[in-house]
Design an enzyme around this catalytic site. Structure first.
Site, PDB file in Angstrom:
ATOM      1  N   GLY A 148      43.149  36.616 -11.415  1.00  8.10           N
ATOM      2  CA  GLY A 148      42.448  37.571 -10.552  1.00  8.10           C
ATOM      3  C   GLY A 148      41.323  38.203 -11.034  1.00  8.10           C
ATOM      4  O   GLY A 148      40.970  37.956 -12.173  1.00  8.10           O
ATOM      5  N   CYS A 149      40.645  39.132 -10.440  1.00 10.22           N
ATOM      6  CA  CYS A 149      39.313  39.572 -10.786  1.00 10.22           C
ATOM      7  C   CYS A 149      39.529  40.518 -11.894  1.00 10.22           C
ATOM      8  O   CYS A 149      39.027  40.639 -12.948  1.00 10.22           O
ATOM      9  CB  CYS A 149      38.506  40.019  -9.621  1.00 10.22           C
ATOM     10  SG  CYS A 149      39.632  41.092  -8.529  1.00 10.22           S
ATOM     11  N   TYR A 150      40.322  41.585 -11.651  1.00 11.11           N
ATOM     12  CA  TYR A 150      40.774  42.487 -12.699  1.00 11.11           C
ATOM     13  C   TYR A 150      41.160  41.950 -14.055  1.00 11.11           C
ATOM     14  O   TYR A 150      40.840  42.146 -14.993  1.00 11.11           O
ATOM     15  CB  TYR A 150      41.915  43.607 -12.033  1.00 11.11           C
ATOM     16  CG  TYR A 150      41.353  44.739 -11.253  1.00 11.11           C
ATOM     17  CD1 TYR A 150      40.560  45.397 -11.661  1.00 11.11           C
ATOM     18  CD2 TYR A 150      41.838  44.625 -10.070  1.00 11.11           C
ATOM     19  CE1 TYR A 150      39.820  46.708 -10.875  1.00 11.11           C
ATOM     20  CE2 TYR A 150      41.718  45.780  -9.145  1.00 11.11           C
ATOM     21  CZ  TYR A 150      40.563  46.824  -9.548  1.00 11.11           C
ATOM     22  OH  TYR A 150      40.123  47.809  -8.707  1.00 11.11           O
ATOM     23  N   THR A 152      40.830  39.002 -15.253  1.00 11.67           N
ATOM     24  CA  THR A 152      39.674  38.474 -15.768  1.00 11.67           C
ATOM     25  C   THR A 152      39.010  39.404 -16.643  1.00 11.67           C
ATOM     26  O   THR A 152      38.772  39.150 -17.987  1.00 11.67           O
ATOM     27  CB  THR A 152      38.609  37.631 -15.090  1.00 11.67           C
ATOM     28  OG1 THR A 152      39.324  36.702 -14.205  1.00 11.67           O
ATOM     29  CG2 THR A 152      37.470  36.893 -15.540  1.00 11.67           C
TER      30      THR A 152
END
Length: 343
Positions: A148-150, A152
């Site tokens: 996921g973005c968070y 990462t």
């Protein structure tokens, strides 16, 4: 040429993946699916792809992927897990950008996502696709769980400190902000322009679905459990993740600049900035880059790490393409070397 299929191309992540795949010199887009838009030209939905792509949306039926070497899922959770087993059985690699295969514990997945996992036997096989931590396993993966973005941004910020045993693992805090595109393209009151512009707020402060994913990765780096307080915020911008991370140092007489520089010196998509820097989301917009800097306020025991990524690129579609390159033995930077967009 790698023949690629894409399931769920009509969202922001899917559209970004289309843009990147079209620019990749070793990829041929073979199938793009959408149940709602089946039969329509992709360029009707995304006019900016006119002249670059002459494909129509198809239904996501197994027979339509027979010619593919890899299939990407840019879908909401609980979609890929229903279709991945048949693709894997047919010898097709799967890269899932949703959360279906990120957690190794099926009961934990069900707790956070509110339903039973339909193929828990694949969770132990799925490789978590953070290249900076799992590159060797990614090379031989047939099922890839894209982070996921968070997670990462948070993991890349904390990894060097936990791997080196430099901070107390039971006192981690992640204060993170995301652009509105991180919520997806679905209609929702909170992400309408009049609701999100000129405003700033926290959400899911009692517990966000990315928390167990982040803790799982940080525990692997630490070699044992961690305690993390993770609070996400919605920022009035389209793209970007900014994570401000806090940890208590075990020993303050450590050259943290050298620690970060050495850990990421061979990583093409992690930029450790000079001491005293303050990375911003604009500096990574459109790029598959995580930019990091650290501070130790007043020379005290607390270290503050600043990490920024584009949630649609290094936080999603760019990282998926980076993983594909590794899985197919291509140079990792193929199709991903463009600098950030500015202004």
């Amino acid at each position: 040429m790698i023949k690629a299929g894409l399931v769920g191309a009509t969202g922001y992540t899917g559209a970004e993946l289309l843009r990147l795949l079209l620019a990749h010199p070793q990829v041929q887009l073979a199938v793009i699916t959408s149940r709602a838009e089946s039969g329509r030209q992709v360029s009707e939905i995304f006019p900016w792809l006119g002249g670059h792509l002459d494909l129509a949306f198809q239904a996501p039926e197994p027979k339509n992927f027979q010619a593919c070497d890899v299939v990407f899922f840019a879908t909401p959770h609980a979609t890929a897990m229903h279709q991945a087993p048949a693709l894997l059985q047919a010898g097709i690699k799967v890269i899932d950008l949703s959360a279906d295969f990120r957690l190794q514990d099926a009961a934990l997945w069900a707790e956070w996502y509110g339903e039973r996992h339909v193929c828990p036997e694949l969770l132990s096989e799925a490789v978590y696709g953070l290249p900076e931590a799992n590159r060797e396993r990614i090379k031989t993966a047939r099922l890839l769980a894209n982070p996921g973005c968070y997670p990462t941004a948070v993991q890349l910020g904390f990894l060097p400190l936990l791997e080196g045993g430099l901070v107390e693992p039971r006192s981690l805090i992640a204060d993170a902000k995301s652009g509105v595109s991180g919520a997806g393209r679905k209609e929702a009151m909170a992400t309408q322009f009049c609701e999100s512009a000129d405003s700033f707020k926290a959400y899911s402060a009692a517990g966000h679905r990315h928390l167990p994913e982040i803790e799982q990765g940080l525990a692997a780096a630490n070699g044992g459990p961690v305690d993390l307080v993770f609070v996400p915020h919605l920022a009035p911008m389209i793209r970007g993740i900014h994570a401000t991370l806090y940890a208590r140092m075990r020993e303050v007489e450590v050259d943290l600049q050298a620690v970060f520089a050495q850990r990421y010196q061979a990583e093409p998509f992690v930029d450790v900035m000079p001491m005293g820097s303050h990375p911003d989301t604009r500096g990574v917009r459109g790029a598959n880059t995580c930019r990091l800097a650290w501070h130790r306020p007043q020379g005290g025991e607390t270290v503050v790490i600043l990490a920024v990524v584009d949630n649609l690129v290094k936080g999603a579609s760019g990282q998926a393409l980076q993983n594909m390159n590794i899985m197919f033995g291509l140079p990792e930077t193929t199709g991903l070397s463009l600098p950030a967009l500015a202004p």
